[in-house]
Design an enzyme around this catalytic site. Structure first.
Site, short mmCIF file in Angstrom:
data_model
loop_
_atom_site.label_atom_id
_atom_site.label_comp_id
_atom_site.label_asym_id
_atom_site.label_seq_id
_atom_site.Cartn_x
_atom_site.Cartn_y
_atom_site.Cartn_z
CG ASP A 2 -2.08 0.89 1.14
OD1 ASP A 2 -2.02 1.88 0.39
OD2 ASP A 2 -3.06 0.65 1.86
N GLY A 34 -5.28 3.32 -7.96
CA GLY A 34 -5.53 3.55 -9.37
C GLY A 34 -4.81 4.76 -9.95
CG ASP A 88 -9.51 2.98 0.76
OD1 ASP A 88 -8.76 2.28 0.05
OD2 ASP A 88 -9.13 3.55 1.79
#
Length: 194
Positions: free
Chosen positions: A79, A118, A139
């Site tokens: 992440d 993205g 999210d």
């Protein structure tokens, strides 16, 4: 069984990442899950800190990959979080490729999830950066407006998915209690199609 942000403890005197007290034995946990036909996934960040402010993998990519493999991890969500404080978006492919190469070097097949919401058209470079999947959106939440906006905007990304790599519109929210049964069925069906 994927353990998201929050499992990380600190690093020891050798720089080895340790889980916190909630997960005292990651190898034992992986063995337990594998013995029941399940797989173990965990989370870290290419930045110095995770989204929750815990230890990330910055500067320890190879070391962390070796630890994940030794523990028996099957899936890694990587992440972006604090990586944006060090790198710019143009550096994302190289940053993700570094961890992908470290995972491959362990010899253990670990599914690699690129999570950076993205940005920078990740679907165009995610596979080349070693990703098995890449987040195509921000999210998700258990609200029909968000689920339908995400789900029905994925069709143009289909050509970028293929064997061993695919688009990831984020996790399923099925059963979390804020949608109707028909909305949950639609959500599940749409994600299966995607």
């Amino acid at each position: 069984v994927n353990i998201d942000d929050g499992w990380q403890g600190g690093r020891d005197e050798h720089g080895d990442l340790r889980p916190d007290g909630k997960f005292p034995d990651m190898k034992g946990l992986a063995d337990y899950l594998h013995g029941r036909g399940l797989k173990l996934g965990i989370y870290t960040s290419p930045g110095p800190k995770s989204c929750a402010g815990l230890e990330g993998s910055y500067g320890h990519e190879e070391q962390d990959a070796r630890a994940f493999a030794a523990w028996g991890v099957d899936y890694l969500k990587y992440d972006w979080c604090s990586a944006g404080l060090i790198y710019d978006d143009a550096e994302m492919p190289a940053v993700y490729l570094k961890m992908a190469a470290a995972l491959r070097a362990t010899g253990r097949p670990i599914v690699f999830s690129i999570c950076q919401y993205g940005r920078a058209d990740v679907w165009k470079w995610g596979a080349d950066a070693g990703g098995n999947l890449w987040r195509t959106t921000g999210d998700i939440a258990d609200r029909w407006q968000i689920i339908s906006a995400i789900g029905f905007a994925q069709d143009e990304l289909a050509p970028f998915a293929g064997p061993g790599h695919w688009n990831d519109p984020d996790m399923l929210e099925v059963g979390n209690g804020h949608l109707t049964a028909a909305e949950y069925r639609t959500h599940m069906s749409l994600w299966a199609v995607l």
